[in-house]
Write an enzyme that holds these catalytic residues in place. Structure first.
Site, PDB file in Angstrom:
ATOM      1  N   GLU A 162     -11.152   4.035   9.992  1.00  0.00           N
ATOM      2  CA  GLU A 162     -11.467   2.604   9.820  1.00  0.00           C
ATOM      3  C   GLU A 162     -10.193   1.750   9.804  1.00  0.00           C
ATOM      4  O   GLU A 162     -10.060   0.848   8.983  1.00  0.00           O
ATOM      5  CB  GLU A 162     -12.290   2.410   8.540  1.00  0.00           C
ATOM      6  CG  GLU A 162     -13.577   3.209   8.570  1.00  0.00           C
ATOM      7  CD  GLU A 162     -14.497   2.961   7.373  1.00  0.00           C
ATOM      8  OE1 GLU A 162     -14.302   1.966   6.670  1.00  0.00           O
ATOM      9  OE2 GLU A 162     -15.420   3.776   7.181  1.00  0.00           O
ATOM     10  N   GLN A 204       0.834  -1.209   0.000  1.00  0.00           N
ATOM     11  CA  GLN A 204       0.000   0.000   0.000  1.00  0.00           C
ATOM     12  C   GLN A 204       0.872   1.264   0.000  1.00  0.00           C
ATOM     13  O   GLN A 204       0.533   2.263  -0.635  1.00  0.00           O
ATOM     14  CB  GLN A 204      -0.924   0.000   1.223  1.00  0.00           C
ATOM     15  CG  GLN A 204      -2.025  -1.052   1.137  1.00  0.00           C
ATOM     16  CD  GLN A 204      -3.146  -0.836   2.121  1.00  0.00           C
ATOM     17  OE1 GLN A 204      -2.955  -0.200   3.159  1.00  0.00           O
ATOM     18  NE2 GLN A 204      -4.309  -1.374   1.821  1.00  0.00           N
ATOM     19  N   ASP A 223       4.272  -0.356  12.456  1.00  0.00           N
ATOM     20  CA  ASP A 223       3.116  -0.890  13.171  1.00  0.00           C
ATOM     21  C   ASP A 223       2.572   0.202  14.099  1.00  0.00           C
ATOM     22  O   ASP A 223       3.339   0.799  14.864  1.00  0.00           O
ATOM     23  CB  ASP A 223       3.598  -2.103  13.981  1.00  0.00           C
ATOM     24  CG  ASP A 223       2.491  -2.807  14.726  1.00  0.00           C
ATOM     25  OD1 ASP A 223       1.366  -2.280  14.757  1.00  0.00           O
ATOM     26  OD2 ASP A 223       2.767  -3.882  15.296  1.00  0.00           O
ATOM     27  N   HIS A 246      -8.087  -2.883  13.411  1.00  0.00           N
ATOM     28  CA  HIS A 246      -7.152  -3.985  13.171  1.00  0.00           C
ATOM     29  C   HIS A 246      -6.229  -4.219  14.373  1.00  0.00           C
ATOM     30  O   HIS A 246      -5.483  -5.204  14.385  1.00  0.00           O
ATOM     31  CB  HIS A 246      -6.272  -3.689  11.958  1.00  0.00           C
ATOM     32  CG  HIS A 246      -6.997  -3.717  10.644  1.00  0.00           C
ATOM     33  ND1 HIS A 246      -7.438  -4.882  10.073  1.00  0.00           N
ATOM     34  CD2 HIS A 246      -7.358  -2.719   9.799  1.00  0.00           C
ATOM     35  CE1 HIS A 246      -8.036  -4.603   8.918  1.00  0.00           C
ATOM     36  NE2 HIS A 246      -8.011  -3.302   8.737  1.00  0.00           N
TER      37      HIS A 246
HETATM   38  C1  LIG Z   1      -9.590  -0.191   5.846  1.00  0.00           C
HETATM   39  S1  LIG Z   1      -7.959   0.363   5.606  1.00  0.00           S
HETATM   40  C2  LIG Z   1      -8.260   2.093   5.786  1.00  0.00           C
HETATM   41  C3  LIG Z   1      -7.220   2.875   5.100  1.00  0.00           C
HETATM   42  C4  LIG Z   1      -7.381   4.390   5.113  1.00  0.00           C
HETATM   43  N1  LIG Z   1      -7.574   4.893   6.436  1.00  0.00           N
HETATM   44  C5  LIG Z   1      -8.511   4.809   4.215  1.00  0.00           C
HETATM   45  O1  LIG Z   1      -9.572   5.160   4.763  1.00  0.00           O
HETATM   46  O2  LIG Z   1      -8.346   4.789   2.998  1.00  0.00           O
HETATM   47  C6  LIG Z   1      -7.045  -0.017   7.109  1.00  0.00           C
HETATM   48  C7  LIG Z   1      -5.572   0.341   7.048  1.00  0.00           C
HETATM   49  O3  LIG Z   1      -4.954   0.100   8.325  1.00  0.00           O
HETATM   50  C8  LIG Z   1      -3.633  -0.402   8.075  1.00  0.00           C
HETATM   51  N2  LIG Z   1      -3.175  -1.160   9.259  1.00  0.00           N
HETATM   52  C9  LIG Z   1      -3.750  -2.261   9.797  1.00  0.00           C
HETATM   53  N3  LIG Z   1      -3.041  -2.686  10.858  1.00  0.00           N
HETATM   54  C10 LIG Z   1      -1.986  -1.833  11.003  1.00  0.00           C
HETATM   55  C11 LIG Z   1      -0.918  -1.751  11.924  1.00  0.00           C
HETATM   56  N4  LIG Z   1      -0.761  -2.633  12.910  1.00  0.00           N
HETATM   57  N5  LIG Z   1      -0.046  -0.727  11.807  1.00  0.00           N
HETATM   58  C12 LIG Z   1      -0.191   0.189  10.801  1.00  0.00           C
HETATM   59  N6  LIG Z   1      -1.186   0.150   9.887  1.00  0.00           N
HETATM   60  C13 LIG Z   1      -2.085  -0.857   9.981  1.00  0.00           C
HETATM   61  C14 LIG Z   1      -3.825  -1.300   6.875  1.00  0.00           C
HETATM   62  O4  LIG Z   1      -2.596  -1.639   6.265  1.00  0.00           O
HETATM   63  C15 LIG Z   1      -4.737  -0.417   6.029  1.00  0.00           C
HETATM   64  O5  LIG Z   1      -3.971   0.496   5.336  1.00  0.00           O
END
Ligand SMILES: C[S@@+](CC[C@H](N)C(=O)[O-])C[C@H]1O[C@@H](n2cnc3c(N)ncnc32)[C@H](O)[C@@H]1O
Length: 391
Positions: free
Chosen positions: A225, A184, A207, A229
């Site tokens: 959103e 991404q 992270d 996670h």
């Molecule tokens: C549903 S997407 C939303 C992306 C963005 N906020 C948007 O609205 O377009 C969730 C995002 O959280 C990131 N993510 C999930 N766990 C993560 C972590 N532990 N550390 C950093 N980023 C994380 C994912 O890689 C993804 O880019």
């Protein structure tokens, strides 16, 4: 004019794909397509005709940073983390980095193809397009945070940076996108260059449970959103608290189970499991758990609300198969039917890696779970809060 049985036909095509402002040409891909190609493939190639760039971008991005030959086994591993395949919450939480990264490597291309550059839902007004509602939802966060020109802002879990570019341009701020998914970030950097915002918008691969920033670094922090996670909300909010300057604000849209969710209702549990499987989530928290976690992390909560409650049009409308819209055609039942067959054909001719159809199917399950969760009002993707780090 459907294909006749026993037709042996040669498809020659040369796609010009607009990407990064340059033209990438995939010349003369030539295939003898065997007679077993059926009517669905006709639809597939009709779909390709409709959107050549999108179709090939979808195919070339499928699997993200995973080696193309390993996509199928990655899908297997990913599915096994989830309740529908016998996986346990605790395993998902313990292996959240692997689980979430596999998910976004597999799903990002589909997201971008169907949804655009911003991967989130929005409340919607009558007469508003999906794209317009998404941008308005991003502007709302900027307004709530009271962003001022020149401020340094952090976007936690930034996807490919759709919201980050919009918010930086809307508020004349500098926005850093934090994301743990390498694929991404690569896409995001390309899109930043295309949009010409690389001076004020950047990405950091890390992270959000262990951020690589000193304390008191940012004038504002938001998460769209994404923090759903996190294996542990308190741990994640504490990191946000640490990097935010005192007296400054954090605002977010959280994915939550609402008060209407009943732990003992099998139908509710099935919907929750479908959303977790289809969206790479360890265990969806309730709105009250999020609120308690914010307070435990040290934040003062200014206001909070499930914005789904007064959305004139339901947020899940674009995914509802009974709804049709030309503006978001790819998300409609017919659009998804095209995509399904297109992916099948792309996988068949070797342009998409093996396993791509399986990804499409679990995303389809996610869509069903989200619509069912939205209709029953047991799930929301827009539990909003504005919180402040005390002086
Ligand atoms: C549903 S997407 C939303 C992306 C963005 N906020 C948007 O609205 O377009 C969730 C995002 O959280 C990131 N993510 C999930 N766990 C993560 C972590 N532990 N550390 C950093 N980023 C994380 C994912 O890689 C993804 O880019």
């Amino acid at each position: 004019m459907f294909l006749r049985k026993n037709d042996l036909w040669r498809v020659k095509f040369c796609f010009k794909v607009q990407e990064s402002g340059h033209q990438r040409v995939l010349p003369g891909i030539s295939h003898h397509v065997c007679p077993s190609l059926t009517r669905s493939c006709f639809f597939t190639f009709s779909a390709l005709e409709m959107s050549k760039a999108g179709a090939l971008d979808l195919a070339s991005g499928l699997g993200g940073k995973i080696e193309k030959d390993d996509v199928l086994s990655a899908v297997d591993k990913y599915e096994k983390y989830h309740a529908s395949f016998g996986g346990l919450d605790e395993e998902r939480k313990a292996n959240y980095t692997d689980m979430v990264n596999k998910y976004y490597d597999l799903a990002t291309s589909f997201y971008e193809y169907g949804w655009g550059e911003s991967f989130h839902f929005a409340p919607r007004w009558k007469g508003e397009s999906l794209r317009e509602s998404i941008k308005r939802h991003e502007h709302f966060l900027a307004l709530q945070l009271g962003l001022k020109p020149g401020q340094k802002v952090l976007d936690v879990g930034c996807g490919i940076g759709g919201p980050l570019r919009e918010i930086a341009r809307f508020s004349s701020t500098s926005v850093t996108g934090l994301n743990n998914n390498e694929y991404q970030i690569t896409r995001g950097k390309t899109l930043n260059r295309v949009a010409g915002v690389e001076q004020t918008c950047s990405f950091e691969k890390a992270d959000f449970m262990k951020m690589p920033f000193p304390e008191n670094s940012f004038d504002a922090v938001y998460a769209i959103e994404a923090t759903c996670h996190a294996p542990d909300a308190v741990g994640c909010y504490k990191e946000i608290y640490r990097v935010l300057k005192p007296g400054q604000s954090f605002a977010a849209y959280e994915w939550c189970m609402t008060d209407a969710f009943d732990q003992n209702n099998r139908d509710h549990l099935k919907i929750k499991a479908e959303i977790e499987l289809g969206d790479g989530l360890p265990d969806i928290r309730s709105t009250s758990q999020c609120l308690a976690a914010l307070k435990e992390a040290g934040f003062e909560v200014i206001w909070e609300k499930d914005l789904a409650k007064d959305s004139p049009l339901p947020w899940y409308l674009p995914l509802d198969t009974s709804h049709f819209s030309l503006n978001s055609f790819r998300l409609t039942a017919i659009g998804r039917f095209f995509t399904k067959n297109m992916v099948m054909a792309l996988e068949y001719v070797g342009l998409a890696p093996k396993g791509s159809q399986r990804v499409q199917s679990f995303l389809e399950k996610a869509a069903e779970g989200l619509v069912a969760g939205g209709k029953k009002e047991i799930f929301t993707p827009m539990y909003f809060f504005l919180a402040r780090k005390p002086q």
